[in-house]
Design a protein around this motif. Structure first.
Motif, PDB file in Angstrom:
ATOM      1  N   ILE A   1       0.861  -1.184   0.000  1.00 34.36           N
ATOM      2  CA  ILE A   1       0.000   0.000   0.000  1.00 34.36           C
ATOM      3  C   ILE A   1       0.893   1.229   0.000  1.00 34.36           C
ATOM      4  N   ASP A   2       0.728   2.102  -0.969  1.00 35.26           N
ATOM      5  CA  ASP A   2       1.567   3.295  -1.081  1.00 35.26           C
ATOM      6  C   ASP A   2       0.967   4.469  -0.315  1.00 35.26           C
ATOM      7  N   ASN A   3       1.855   5.407   0.028  1.00 29.82           N
ATOM      8  CA  ASN A   3       1.449   6.697   0.605  1.00 29.82           C
ATOM      9  C   ASN A   3       0.743   6.590   1.949  1.00 29.82           C
ATOM     10  N   ILE A   4       1.198   5.669   2.800  1.00 29.74           N
ATOM     11  CA  ILE A   4       0.706   5.617   4.178  1.00 29.74           C
ATOM     12  C   ILE A   4       1.708   6.358   5.054  1.00 29.74           C
ATOM     13  N   ASN A   5       1.323   7.517   5.555  1.00 21.94           N
ATOM     14  CA  ASN A   5       2.248   8.349   6.326  1.00 21.94           C
ATOM     15  C   ASN A   5       1.751   8.633   7.744  1.00 21.94           C
ATOM     16  N   ASP A   6       0.586   8.143   8.092  1.00 22.86           N
ATOM     17  CA  ASP A   6      -0.015   8.437   9.391  1.00 22.86           C
ATOM     18  C   ASP A   6       0.146   7.249  10.324  1.00 22.86           C
ATOM     19  N   VAL A   7       0.975   7.422  11.367  1.00 18.15           N
ATOM     20  CA  VAL A   7       1.235   6.338  12.314  1.00 18.15           C
ATOM     21  C   VAL A   7      -0.049   5.889  13.002  1.00 18.15           C
TER      22      VAL A   7
END
Length: 405
Positions: free
Chosen positions: A179-185
């Motif tokens: 999954i691309d562009n996951i930046n939120d912990v």
């Protein structure tokens, strides 16, 4: 008889009599892999070895082989000519150590018959009494339970397919698509993969890391990894082999494996972790690369072919050099016992066949064995081989319990 035929006869005899060196075993496996004729001949010879009893000299063995009218072996070996710096022919120098182990493992799995098992110094094959009552013992299979982030459980087993979002399983393995562009912990969610007794499973995590899970194991891992954050998974209990996707493919993100007793920091590598709840030690075996172990008291670095043994009670750590092939053989479909006690062997077998193994006499638990056995064998075949050492007078199977007498 040609010189090459005599060479292979000698190697096969050494192997069957358990006197071959690691290099000789590797050469033999390369020969077996070279052709279907070689594989067929090798299987026939092993069966003949068992049926004619193994307490024989090499001369006697060759006479028996010739009487059985086996064809001369095809002796072409892969990489037959290769010169090292010393100028000597060395077929093994062109193969990475871990690949040699994999080749040996794959051949053993392919032929699906036992190789050898014997007590030190005793090659007797006298048969003893066996009693079987309502035996329902099955060979282990690919199966697991996937626990999703909402708490629901999905049973994964051979012949059953499952798919959901970025998760797909064919019943033998489960794969998480990237999954691309996951930046939120805060969006991280965890899945659990639980392997029961009598099972095994393979999973590819979202970052491409491959994990083989042994019987009676549980892995906790994120459904996806956050870009730039340390990738963490937890081996809750059991045994797992990790082939970690390197940090260079993930903008330098570290990979860490947690157990209840230690944290393993990984630098793009392959290693095995054994952390069963009913065992006093946690074992970490490095196959390739580098790992740093931290148990909050001390840090240790492992080099390839080294194993750490962490005492759960004292937190002491001992590092030793080991035979990697023996330690990771379970992943490739066979049991490899090197001077293991019958008690240790019983633990391994009980997990794979989902049985209880009981000893009438406690002294039998300390008997040492060595050998390699296919995980595709019926348990009764393995018990018969162990029984033939004469240290076990008999065994009895009652439902799902084995009583060693």
């Amino acid at each position: 008889m040609t010189r090459k035929t005599r060479l292979m006869d000698n190697l096969i005899f050494k192997y069957l009599s358990n006197t071959a060196s690691e290099e000789e075993v590797t050469i033999l496996f390369q020969w077996v892999e070279a052709s279907s004729e070689n594989k067929k001949l090798f299987i026939q010879l092993k069966k003949a070895w068992v049926l004619t009893a193994s307490s024989k000299s090499e001369t006697d063995w060759i006479k028996i082989k010739n009487k059985l009218q086996f064809p001369e072996p095809i002796t072409q070996l892969k990489g037959q000519k290769h010169s090292n710096k010393s100028g000597k022919n060395n077929m093994l120098s062109i193969v990475k150590p871990w690949f040699r182990y994999a080749v040996a493992a794959s051949i053993v799995l392919l032929i699906s018959v036992f190789l050898f098992i014997n007590k030190e110094g005793d090659s007797s094959t006298e048969l003893q009494e066996v009693s079987v009552t309502n035996s329902i013992i099955q060979i282990g299979t690919d199966k697991a339970t996937l626990t999703l982030e909402d708490g629901s459980n999905i049973v994964l087993e051979e012949g059953q397919s499952y798919s959901n979002a970025n998760v797909k399983s064919n019943g033998e393995k489960i794969i998480y698509e990237k999954i691309d562009n996951i930046n939120d912990v805060s969006k991280i969610v965890y899945n659990y993969l639980t392997i029961p007794r009598g099972g095994q499973f393979f999973v590819v995590l979202e970052d491409g890391t491959k994990v083989w899970l042994n019987s009676e194991s549980q892995l906790k891992y994120p459904k996806f990894f956050v870009k730039g954050e340390t990738r963490r998974v937890e081996l809750v209990y059991g045994e797992a082999y990790f082939d970690v996707s390197p940090s260079t493919d993930h903008e330098g993100s570290l990979f860490k494996v947690l157990t209840g007793e230690q944290e393993i920091e990984v630098l793009g590598t392959e290693f095995n972790v054994k952390a069963y709840q009913d065992e006093a030690y946690v074992y970490t075996t490095l196959v390739e690369g580098k790992v740093v172990l931290d148990n909050k008291i001390q840090k240790k670095t492992l080099e390839p072919s080294q194993q750490s043994a962490l005492n759960k009670e004292t937190k002491a750590v001992e590092i030793s050099k080991v035979n990697v092939a023996t330690e990771i053989s379970w992943r490739d479909g066979f049991f490899s016992f090197k001077n293991k006690s019958l008690k240790e062997i019983a633990k391994v077998l009980s997990r794979w066949y989902d049985v209880e193994i009981l000893f009438v006499e406690k002294s039998m638990e300390n008997v040492l064995f060595k050998g390699v056995l296919s995980k595709n064998q019926d348990l009764e075949e393995i018990l018969t081989i162990i029984k033939n050492t004469k240290f076990i007078n008999a065994y009895e199977i009652k439902n799902n319990a084995i009583i060693i007498k």
